[in-house]
Write a protein that holds these residues in place. Sequence first.
Motif, PDB file in Angstrom:
ATOM      1  N   SER A  80       0.899  -0.996  -0.133  1.00 36.74           N
ATOM      2  CA  SER A  80       0.255   0.018   0.045  1.00 36.74           C
ATOM      3  C   SER A  80       0.899   1.279  -0.161  1.00 36.74           C
ATOM      4  CB  SER A  80      -0.901  -0.067   1.234  1.00 36.74           C
ATOM      5  OG  SER A  80      -1.678  -0.972   1.274  1.00 36.74           O
ATOM      6  N   GLN A  82       1.191   5.349  -0.063  1.00 40.59           N
ATOM      7  CA  GLN A  82       0.408   6.648   0.099  1.00 40.59           C
ATOM      8  C   GLN A  82       0.350   7.440  -0.762  1.00 40.59           C
ATOM      9  OE1 GLN A  82       1.831   8.992   3.899  1.00 40.59           O
ATOM     10  NE2 GLN A  82      -0.169   9.778   3.886  1.00 40.59           N
ATOM     11  N   ASP A 131       4.204   8.260  -2.103  1.00 42.05           N
ATOM     12  CA  ASP A 131       5.465   7.628  -1.418  1.00 42.05           C
ATOM     13  C   ASP A 131       5.639   6.280  -2.371  1.00 42.05           C
ATOM     14  OD1 ASP A 131       5.315   9.274   0.741  1.00 42.05           O
ATOM     15  OD2 ASP A 131       4.542   7.943   1.992  1.00 42.05           O
ATOM     16  N   ALA A 137       6.132   6.551   5.992  1.00 44.68           N
ATOM     17  CA  ALA A 137       6.140   6.026   7.241  1.00 44.68           C
ATOM     18  C   ALA A 137       5.506   4.697   7.086  1.00 44.68           C
ATOM     19  CB  ALA A 137       4.799   6.790   7.788  1.00 44.68           C
ATOM     20  N   GLY A 138       6.107   3.813   7.924  1.00 46.95           N
ATOM     21  CA  GLY A 138       5.946   2.231   8.001  1.00 46.95           C
ATOM     22  C   GLY A 138       6.255   1.571   6.859  1.00 46.95           C
ATOM     23  N   ALA A 139       6.993   2.223   5.981  1.00 46.76           N
ATOM     24  CA  ALA A 139       7.621   1.313   5.033  1.00 46.76           C
ATOM     25  C   ALA A 139       8.507   0.210   5.176  1.00 46.76           C
ATOM     26  CB  ALA A 139       8.117   2.053   3.711  1.00 46.76           C
ATOM     27  N   SER A 141      10.742  -1.518   8.912  1.00 48.63           N
ATOM     28  CA  SER A 141      10.498  -1.666  10.375  1.00 48.63           C
ATOM     29  C   SER A 141      11.800  -2.372  10.971  1.00 48.63           C
ATOM     30  CB  SER A 141       9.295  -1.931  10.924  1.00 48.63           C
ATOM     31  OG  SER A 141       9.315  -2.130  12.204  1.00 48.63           O
ATOM     32  N   CYS A 142      12.884  -1.808  10.904  1.00 42.70           N
ATOM     33  CA  CYS A 142      14.277  -2.232  11.198  1.00 42.70           C
ATOM     34  C   CYS A 142      14.991  -1.481  12.089  1.00 42.70           C
ATOM     35  CB  CYS A 142      15.072  -2.528   9.857  1.00 42.70           C
ATOM     36  SG  CYS A 142      14.311  -3.934   8.848  1.00 42.70           S
ATOM     37  N   GLN A 146      17.685   1.356  11.414  1.00 45.30           N
ATOM     38  CA  GLN A 146      17.296   2.827  11.214  1.00 45.30           C
ATOM     39  C   GLN A 146      18.163   3.471  12.309  1.00 45.30           C
ATOM     40  OE1 GLN A 146      13.118   1.185  11.106  1.00 45.30           O
ATOM     41  NE2 GLN A 146      12.954   2.471   9.601  1.00 45.30           N
ATOM     42  N   CYS A 165      17.835  -6.794   9.274  1.00 54.93           N
ATOM     43  CA  CYS A 165      16.791  -6.400   8.839  1.00 54.93           C
ATOM     44  C   CYS A 165      16.392  -6.994   7.575  1.00 54.93           C
ATOM     45  CB  CYS A 165      17.263  -4.899   8.285  1.00 54.93           C
ATOM     46  SG  CYS A 165      15.778  -3.790   7.389  1.00 54.93           S
TER      47      CYS A 165
END
Length: 175
Positions: A80, A82, A131, A137-139, A141-142, A146, A165
């Motif tokens: 998904s 944005q 994006d 945002a949220g693409a 999560s490591c 990060q 990751c």
Amino acid sequence: MTGPDAGDMRARVGRVLAAAAIALGAVSGCTASGPAGPGATGPDLAGLHDVRPCPGITGFSCGMLSVRLDPFGPAPGRLSLQVAVSDVAGAPRGVLVFLTGGPGQPGVPFVPRLTGRLGPALRGYRMVMFDQRGTGAGALSCPALQQQMGASDLTVPTPAAVRSCAAAIGTSRRY
């Protein structure tokens, strides 16, 4: 215009057109994963779901665009992305799709800056910013990776953070 400046201008226009073609290719084959939500006022937003006013961005609606995880093959899964779309009801001059420079830079957070700088030049256009794959945002999560990288694209992360990751993302990381 002739001479070296004309060549530079043609090269820049060519790069912009190539970027637009890539963007359109990136979103081709997109389908909505549900009906457009509140704020979807017409067919312009039909491919988006969860549409609502963009938080902190006056005059824009934000929604999600569902695209295949594997844009060129049969692998299952979807992403998904944005998307921010200006609330211009009539756009007699057409639609302007903006892409960020990257690498990995999101697009939607830059809408206020772009509209502020372009101001009257946007009159008559409907602006769209999204994006791109793997950004926003949220693409990703490591946390360890990060934290090490921060906002830098020059910092070299530790191999352990990269491996962690990669394991968290799993096999979908190849897309």
